[in-house]
Design a protein around this motif. Structure first.
Motif, PDB file in Angstrom:
ATOM      1  N   LEU A   9       0.825  -1.210   0.000  1.00  0.00           N
ATOM      2  CA  LEU A   9       0.000   0.000   0.000  1.00  0.00           C
ATOM      3  C   LEU A   9       0.857   1.257   0.000  1.00  0.00           C
ATOM      4  CD1 LEU A   9      -2.855  -0.984   2.444  1.00  0.00           C
ATOM      5  CD2 LEU A   9      -2.994  -0.708  -0.028  1.00  0.00           C
ATOM      6  N   ILE A  10       1.924   1.242   0.772  1.00  0.00           N
ATOM      7  CA  ILE A  10       2.828   2.397   0.810  1.00  0.00           C
ATOM      8  C   ILE A  10       3.508   2.588  -0.542  1.00  0.00           C
ATOM      9  CG2 ILE A  10       4.975   3.259   1.830  1.00  0.00           C
ATOM     10  CD1 ILE A  10       4.036   1.937   4.469  1.00  0.00           C
ATOM     11  N   ILE A  11       3.950   1.497  -1.146  1.00  0.00           N
ATOM     12  CA  ILE A  11       4.599   1.582  -2.458  1.00  0.00           C
ATOM     13  C   ILE A  11       3.628   2.124  -3.504  1.00  0.00           C
ATOM     14  CG2 ILE A  11       5.551   0.192  -4.347  1.00  0.00           C
ATOM     15  CD1 ILE A  11       6.837  -1.582  -2.164  1.00  0.00           C
ATOM     16  N   LEU A  12       2.387   1.639  -3.491  1.00  0.00           N
ATOM     17  CA  LEU A  12       1.401   2.129  -4.459  1.00  0.00           C
ATOM     18  C   LEU A  12       1.061   3.597  -4.223  1.00  0.00           C
ATOM     19  CD1 LEU A  12      -0.976  -0.932  -4.770  1.00  0.00           C
ATOM     20  CD2 LEU A  12       0.556  -0.013  -6.506  1.00  0.00           C
ATOM     21  N   ALA A  13       1.019   4.028  -2.965  1.00  0.00           N
ATOM     22  CA  ALA A  13       0.769   5.442  -2.668  1.00  0.00           C
ATOM     23  C   ALA A  13       1.903   6.305  -3.212  1.00  0.00           C
ATOM     24  CB  ALA A  13       0.597   5.649  -1.169  1.00  0.00           C
ATOM     25  N   ILE A  14       3.128   5.847  -3.055  1.00  0.00           N
ATOM     26  CA  ILE A  14       4.281   6.595  -3.582  1.00  0.00           C
ATOM     27  C   ILE A  14       4.212   6.653  -5.109  1.00  0.00           C
ATOM     28  CG2 ILE A  14       6.794   6.518  -3.852  1.00  0.00           C
ATOM     29  CD1 ILE A  14       6.883   5.393  -0.963  1.00  0.00           C
ATOM     30  N   ILE A  15       3.865   5.542  -5.741  1.00  0.00           N
ATOM     31  CA  ILE A  15       3.745   5.519  -7.197  1.00  0.00           C
ATOM     32  C   ILE A  15       2.672   6.495  -7.662  1.00  0.00           C
ATOM     33  CG2 ILE A  15       2.986   4.092  -9.155  1.00  0.00           C
ATOM     34  CD1 ILE A  15       4.449   1.744  -7.793  1.00  0.00           C
ATOM     35  N   LEU A  16       1.547   6.541  -6.950  1.00  0.00           N
ATOM     36  CA  LEU A  16       0.468   7.452  -7.315  1.00  0.00           C
ATOM     37  C   LEU A  16       0.904   8.908  -7.183  1.00  0.00           C
ATOM     38  CD1 LEU A  16      -2.476   7.795  -8.148  1.00  0.00           C
ATOM     39  CD2 LEU A  16      -3.085   7.717  -5.733  1.00  0.00           C
ATOM     40  N   VAL A  17       1.620   9.237  -6.120  1.00  0.00           N
ATOM     41  CA  VAL A  17       2.091  10.613  -5.921  1.00  0.00           C
ATOM     42  C   VAL A  17       3.107  10.995  -7.003  1.00  0.00           C
ATOM     43  CG1 VAL A  17       3.440  12.080  -4.369  1.00  0.00           C
ATOM     44  CG2 VAL A  17       1.588  10.669  -3.459  1.00  0.00           C
ATOM     45  N   VAL A  18       4.038  10.100  -7.300  1.00  0.00           N
ATOM     46  CA  VAL A  18       5.043  10.391  -8.332  1.00  0.00           C
ATOM     47  C   VAL A  18       4.380  10.525  -9.704  1.00  0.00           C
ATOM     48  CG1 VAL A  18       7.045   9.425  -9.557  1.00  0.00           C
ATOM     49  CG2 VAL A  18       6.944   9.344  -7.062  1.00  0.00           C
ATOM     50  N   PHE A  19       3.445   9.646 -10.005  1.00  0.00           N
ATOM     51  CA  PHE A  19       2.710   9.726 -11.273  1.00  0.00           C
ATOM     52  C   PHE A  19       2.002  11.072 -11.398  1.00  0.00           C
ATOM     53  CE2 PHE A  19      -1.380   9.002 -13.508  1.00  0.00           C
ATOM     54  CZ  PHE A  19      -0.884   8.721 -14.768  1.00  0.00           C
ATOM     55  N   SER A  20       1.296  11.474 -10.352  1.00  0.00           N
ATOM     56  CA  SER A  20       0.575  12.750 -10.384  1.00  0.00           C
ATOM     57  C   SER A  20       1.532  13.936 -10.495  1.00  0.00           C
ATOM     58  CB  SER A  20      -0.289  12.893  -9.140  1.00  0.00           C
ATOM     59  OG  SER A  20      -1.304  11.918  -9.142  1.00  0.00           O
ATOM     60  N   ALA A  21       2.643  13.882  -9.785  1.00  0.00           N
ATOM     61  CA  ALA A  21       3.607  14.977  -9.845  1.00  0.00           C
ATOM     62  C   ALA A  21       4.184  15.116 -11.254  1.00  0.00           C
ATOM     63  CB  ALA A  21       4.723  14.740  -8.831  1.00  0.00           C
ATOM     64  N   ILE A  22       4.570  13.997 -11.854  1.00  0.00           N
ATOM     65  CA  ILE A  22       5.144  14.051 -13.199  1.00  0.00           C
ATOM     66  C   ILE A  22       4.122  14.568 -14.204  1.00  0.00           C
ATOM     67  CG2 ILE A  22       5.984  12.616 -15.100  1.00  0.00           C
ATOM     68  CD1 ILE A  22       7.399  10.897 -12.994  1.00  0.00           C
ATOM     69  N   VAL A  23       2.884  14.105 -14.086  1.00  0.00           N
ATOM     70  CA  VAL A  23       1.837  14.512 -15.026  1.00  0.00           C
ATOM     71  C   VAL A  23       1.581  16.013 -14.958  1.00  0.00           C
ATOM     72  CG1 VAL A  23      -0.650  14.349 -15.394  1.00  0.00           C
ATOM     73  CG2 VAL A  23       0.690  12.279 -15.204  1.00  0.00           C
TER      74      VAL A  23
END
Length: 74
Positions: A9-23
């Motif tokens: 869950l923590i890894i997926l939350a980090i992926i979601l934040v990084v994805f949103s930041a890059i976008v």
């Protein structure tokens, strides 16, 4: 909830934040196509929580769900 699931869950939350930041950092027009693609990208990341839960918990076996091919053990 096990430690392993919490870690996912923590890894997926980090992926979601990084994805949103890059976008949102990349400068281009945010039109309807952007919002549809972004929504499906976020949905795909969020659905991974359910998919990981099915694949890595002891509820039923992945082997019984995928025709004898244990995909979660590879």
């Amino acid at each position: 909830m096990s430690k392993n699931m919490t870690r996912w869950l923590i890894i997926l939350a980090i992926i979601l934040v990084v994805f949103s930041a890059i976008v949102f950092i990349i400068p281009f027009e945010h039109n309807l196509v952007f919002w549809v693609a972004y929504s499906f990208g976020v949905l795909a990341i969020i659905l991974q929580v359910y998919i990981f839960h099915i694949a890595f918990t002891g509820e039923g076996t992945a082997k019984s769900r995928f025709y004898g091919f244990p995909i979660a053990r590879i």
